[in-house]
Structure formats: structure tokens, C-alpha cells
Design an enzyme around this catalytic site. Structure first.
Site, PDB file in Angstrom:
ATOM      1  N   LYS A  19       3.037  13.986 -49.175  1.00 31.10           N
ATOM      2  CA  LYS A  19       1.920  14.223 -48.340  1.00 31.10           C
ATOM      3  C   LYS A  19       2.101  14.495 -47.011  1.00 31.10           C
ATOM      4  O   LYS A  19       1.500  15.103 -46.066  1.00 31.10           O
ATOM      5  CB  LYS A  19       1.154  12.672 -48.249  1.00 31.10           C
ATOM      6  N   ARG A  24       1.819  18.695 -42.533  1.00 33.23           N
ATOM      7  CA  ARG A  24       2.437  19.691 -41.437  1.00 33.23           C
ATOM      8  C   ARG A  24       2.227  21.095 -42.009  1.00 33.23           C
ATOM      9  O   ARG A  24       2.154  21.863 -41.028  1.00 33.23           O
ATOM     10  CB  ARG A  24       3.730  19.162 -41.551  1.00 33.23           C
ATOM     11  N   ASP A 307       6.896   3.092 -45.229  1.00 37.42           N
ATOM     12  CA  ASP A 307       5.674   2.962 -46.418  1.00 37.42           C
ATOM     13  C   ASP A 307       6.213   2.152 -47.707  1.00 37.42           C
ATOM     14  O   ASP A 307       5.529   1.917 -48.539  1.00 37.42           O
ATOM     15  CB  ASP A 307       5.162   4.288 -46.778  1.00 37.42           C
ATOM     16  N   ARG A 338      -0.596  -4.875 -43.896  1.00 38.76           N
ATOM     17  CA  ARG A 338       0.387  -4.919 -45.293  1.00 38.76           C
ATOM     18  C   ARG A 338       0.943  -6.136 -45.374  1.00 38.76           C
ATOM     19  O   ARG A 338       1.221  -6.390 -46.483  1.00 38.76           O
ATOM     20  CB  ARG A 338       1.115  -3.662 -45.131  1.00 38.76           C
ATOM     21  N   ARG A 380      -1.645   2.343 -51.008  1.00 39.78           N
ATOM     22  CA  ARG A 380       0.048   1.772 -51.358  1.00 39.78           C
ATOM     23  C   ARG A 380      -0.298   0.520 -52.140  1.00 39.78           C
ATOM     24  O   ARG A 380       0.751   0.013 -52.893  1.00 39.78           O
ATOM     25  CB  ARG A 380       0.915   1.963 -50.399  1.00 39.78           C
TER      26      ARG A 380
HETATM   27  C1  S3P Z   1       3.665   9.573 -41.326  1.00 38.58           C
HETATM   28  C2  S3P Z   1       4.327   8.598 -40.611  1.00 38.58           C
HETATM   29  C3  S3P Z   1       4.391   7.112 -40.875  1.00 38.58           C
HETATM   30  C4  S3P Z   1       3.934   6.798 -42.426  1.00 38.58           C
HETATM   31  C5  S3P Z   1       2.654   7.602 -42.604  1.00 38.58           C
HETATM   32  C6  S3P Z   1       3.053   9.072 -42.823  1.00 38.58           C
HETATM   33  C7  S3P Z   1       3.660  11.009 -41.119  1.00 38.58           C
HETATM   34  O1  S3P Z   1       3.627   6.575 -39.993  1.00 38.58           O
HETATM   35  O2  S3P Z   1       3.768   5.246 -42.098  1.00 38.58           O
HETATM   36  O3  S3P Z   1       2.469   7.265 -43.871  1.00 38.58           O
HETATM   37  O4  S3P Z   1       3.511  11.604 -41.937  1.00 38.58           O
HETATM   38  O5  S3P Z   1       4.247  11.432 -40.033  1.00 38.58           O
HETATM   39  P1  S3P Z   1       4.054   6.239 -38.412  1.00 38.58           P
HETATM   40  O6  S3P Z   1       4.246   7.494 -37.566  1.00 38.58           O
HETATM   41  O7  S3P Z   1       2.982   5.497 -37.867  1.00 38.58           O
HETATM   42  O8  S3P Z   1       5.118   5.162 -38.705  1.00 38.58           O
END
Ligand code: S3P
Length: 421
Positions: A19, A24, A307, A338, A380
């Protein structure tokens, strides 16, 4: 959806694409100077939000999510507010992109996303020269007046790949260099991709330095998502009759904290990198792990498994001794709180767990009786309690299980493929 105990779990799974990398790939291909081709994109509710927003801004997409051609176009100022759904990654990464374009935009989201803090991106982007207005100066809806930005040097208060990426994406079109320093290293997909595109990015520990640059389009195949694989990996360890293999999964060291922690606990898990293509990709094998011991999760590993941390509680239920997670207050700022959702629902299914402001403690060798749980719309948490249902005594009824579509629409199909009742 009631998940009943399974007699056996076994099989080989090719988990869906990553994901974080899908978001990106869409964003960077829309910012490139020429066309890109993206293969094996993850189609889920979150990534659809990024896709829809870029399309509204004028990017042209051709093909399907297996193979998509992306034709970048200069962004056009949208008339309507842009909907980010449940997706924190869409909101925060796009805020960096929009801040660096001279347009006015408004981002809004669903009730869960509207409770999550945005000050963390507003502050650095304001320092770079963009203007923001947000509800209570922190929450969606958020209005952005983009500008020609100046590079900054910024120390982020929390390790967050979303915040780091927002600043780096904004830095691409700024004057002067942009420096981001994190308290601990978060996932580095943005840095890897930018470097690969020829953008001058240097990393030294938790410090990233970027020089503004344009770049050409690219071809990219998205690897499997370790955060989706994580549910099946943990299932393989805690189920009494299990053997699971996951193939073509991303094994970026900024994402594999769960595997390291499982090893420390004594789980029967092995992984191997078989290919290095921008991201390390490989295989994970896991089997029933009757001799796991509880551990105190090292604090520096938390961002590398942010996560997956709730899954450590589930592993702890089956380990000997206590399992403790502290220093993880960020868990309260995810798609749900969570820590709260985990603790409340564990109690509903007969598992004792202690709640801390910044984590939790679980004592081992407990039985999971079963019952009804409410994941509060958090994908999740719904997947975690579904896995728990397979190792419970009486089954677990997961309310509003459809929220899994936020990241993994075919989660229940994959589960059916590996379980025997
Ligand atoms: C993500 C960064 C994380 C993660 C999220 C996806 C990302 O969040 O928890 O599911 O794709 O950059 P944080 O940057 O808030 O830690």
C-alpha cells in the site's frame, strides 16, 4: 462475520501489493516529466483515494491496476474539495505535494481520518512557505494555499514516514535543500524511489537531505505488502497446526520489525531475500511455534513495525511469560485508537491485557474464548480479530468486517485459501 476455529492452516500465499509503495508510485509518476508504467498496483479504498485525487488534478491514467500508464499533466486547481477517505498516507503525502503548487485546495476525510492530527505536516510546510487553515488548527477539513517554497531543515517530533515524505515531496520543487531529521528511522520507500529516479537524496542515520530536482517517468513493479502478510505470518506461528509460506513479499529492513520480534520470541519463522529491485523482495516461511517466550519489545524497533504492533499482543497470548510494548503512543493516532480498541476487544473475547498510555502488557499462555468484537472501522483491527477467531475456542464475530477493504479487499478470500475447518 463470524470466524470459527480452524483445524489446520497451510499453504503458499502471494500477498497483495504494498500500500505505501502504491501511493508513492502514483504520486511520483504524476510529478514526473514524462510517462511512467506501473505494474501490480494495490487496488484498495486507500489507494483509490490517491488515484482519484491525482486524476482530479489532471493526471491521466490508462490501463488497469495490473499495468497502468501514467501521463503527467500540469496540475489544474480543483473546484471541489478533495476526498481522502480513511487514508492518512493520501492526506499527508498530498499535503506536501499541494503545498508546493500555487493553487488553493481543501482536503477532507471520513470521521476516523478527521480525528487524526495534521499539525505535524502543517507546521513544517508552513515553515517552507505554504499557508494552511484546518479545523482546530490540527484536523481535517484542511485548506492549503500552495506556494513556491523554500527548503528547510526540520527535526520531526515523531518518527513518521508520512511526515518525512510530505516534507521531501514539497522539497522537490522548493528553492534550496531540504533536510529532515527523525528521532528514529521510519520506512524509507520515498527516499529509495527518489534516489532511483536520480533525485539527489543523501541519508545519514535518521537524517535525509534532498536537493530540489525534476525527474523523468519510470517503470516499476510493486512488491507484496509485508503489513498484509503479517496477519498470515502471525497466524502461522500461533495456530497449533500450521505451515504457511509467503512469496514475493517486500522485505525492506524499515518494515520487517515484526519478523525480528518474532525471532526474538522464538517463533519458527525464516525469511530470505531472493531479489533486490529497488526494494528487497523475498519469501517468508512460518510454522506452529509452541515455544515462544514473551519479550519487552525494544523501543527502537517500534517505527519498523508500527502497523504490526497490535499483532505482538496476539503473539504474546500464545507465548510463555509477559509481552510488553511501551513507547508506542502513536498507536492511539492511527485509523482508530489501537491501544484502546485492542484492549477493549481482547477483554470481550476473554483475554486479559493491561493498558498503558503508550502501550500494553499481555501475559502468556491464555485461552481465547471468543465473543463479539468491534474493530471500530479499523481495517487492521478487523483483520487481527479475524485471525484470533481461527485460534479461539468458540469463534469470534467481527462487527463491520467490510472495513478490511481499506487496505486488503480480498483478505477473507486469502484466509479461506489457507484454512481447513
Ligand atoms: C505509512 C506510514 C505509517 C504507517 C501507515 C503508512 C506510509 O504512518 O502507519 O500505515 O505509507 O508512509 P506514520 O508515518 O504516521 O507513522
Amino acid at each position: 462475520m463470524k470466524i470459527l476455529p480452524a483445524k489446520k492452516v497451510s499453504g503458499t500465499l502471494d500477498v497483495p501489493p504494498d500500500k505505501s509503495i502504491t501511493h508513492r508510485a502514483f504520486i511520483l509518476s504524476a510529478l514526473a516529466e514524462t510517462e511512467s508504467t506501473l505494474y501490480n498496483l494495490l487496488r484498495c479504498l486507500d489507494t483509490e483515494r490517491t488515484y482519484d485525487i491525482l486524476k482530479t488534478l489532471g493526471t491521466v491514467f490508462e490501463g488497469d491496476w495490473e499495468k497502468m500508464k501514467v501521463v503527467p499533466r500540469p496540475f489544474v486547481e480543483p473546484i471541489d474539495p478533495l476526498f481522502c477517505g480513511n487514508s492518512g498516507t493520501t492526506t499527508r503525502l498530498m499535503s506536501g505535494v499541494l503545498a508546493s503548487h500555487e493553487m488553493f485546495t481543501i482536503l477532507y476525510g471520513d470521521p476516523s481520518l478527521s480525528r487524526r492530527p495534521m499539525r505535524r505536516v502543517m507546521e513544517p510546510l508552513e515553515m517552507m512557505g505554504a499557508r494552511f487553515m484546518a479545523r482546530q488548527n490540527n484536523f481535517l477539513p484542511m485548506a492549503i494555499k500552495g506556494n513556491h517554497l523554500s527548503g528547510i531543515s526540520y527535526k520531526t517530533p515523531v518518527a513518521s514516514a508520512q511526515v518525512k515524505s510530505a516534507i521531501l515531496l514539497a522539497g522537490l520543487r522548493a528553492s534550496g535543500r531540504t533536510i529532515v531529521i527523525e528521532p528514529a528511522k521510519s520506512r524509507d520507500h520515498t527516499e529509495r524511489m527518489l534516489k532511483n529516479l536520480g533525485v539527489p537524496v543523501e541519508e545519514e542515520g535518521t537524517r535525509v537531505v534532498l536537493e530540489p530536482s525534476s525527474f523523468k517517468g519510470f517503470k516499476m513493479r510493486i512488491p507484496g505488502d509485508i503489513s498484509s502478510a503479517a496477519f498470515f505470518i502471525v497466524l502461522g506461528a500461533i495456530h497449533p497446526n500450521a505451515r504457511i509460506t509467503i512469496t514475493e513479499v517486500g522485505l525492506n529492513p524499515t518494515r520487517t520489525g515484526l519478523l525480528e520480534v518474532m525471532k526474538l520470541m522464538g517463533a519458527n519463522v525464516e525469511w530470505e531475500i531472493t531479489e533486490e529491485n529497488l526494494e528487497p523482495i523475498g519469501v517468508v516461511r512460518v510454522e506452529t511455534s509452541p515455544n515462544m517466550k514473551g519479550i519487552i519489545v525494544p523501543k527502537d524497533m517500534i517505527p519498523l513495525m508500527i502497523d504490526e504492533l497490535p499483532l505482538v499482543a496476539l503473539l504474546g497470548v500464545f507465548a510463555k511469560g509477559e509481552t510488553v510494548v511501551r513507547g508506542a503512543e502513536e498507536l492511539r493516532k492511527k485509523e482508530s485508537d489501537r491501544i484502546k480498541v485492542l484492549v477493549e476487544n481482547f477483554r470481550r473475547i476473554g483475554v486479559e491485557v493491561e493498558e498503558f498510555r503508550d502501550g500494553f502488557k499481555v501475559s502468556g499462555k491464555q485461552r481465547i474464548k471468543g465473543g463479539v468484537v468491534d474493530p471500530e472501522g479499523d481495517h487492521r483491527m478487523a483483520m487481527l480479530f479475524s485471525i484470533a477467531g481461527l485460534v479461539s475456542e468458540e469463534g469470534i464475530d467481527v462487527k463491520n468486517h467490510e472495513c478490511v477493504a481499506v487496505s486488503l479487499p480480498n483478505f477473507y478470500e486469502l484466509l479461506e485459501r489457507v484454512m481447513m475447518v
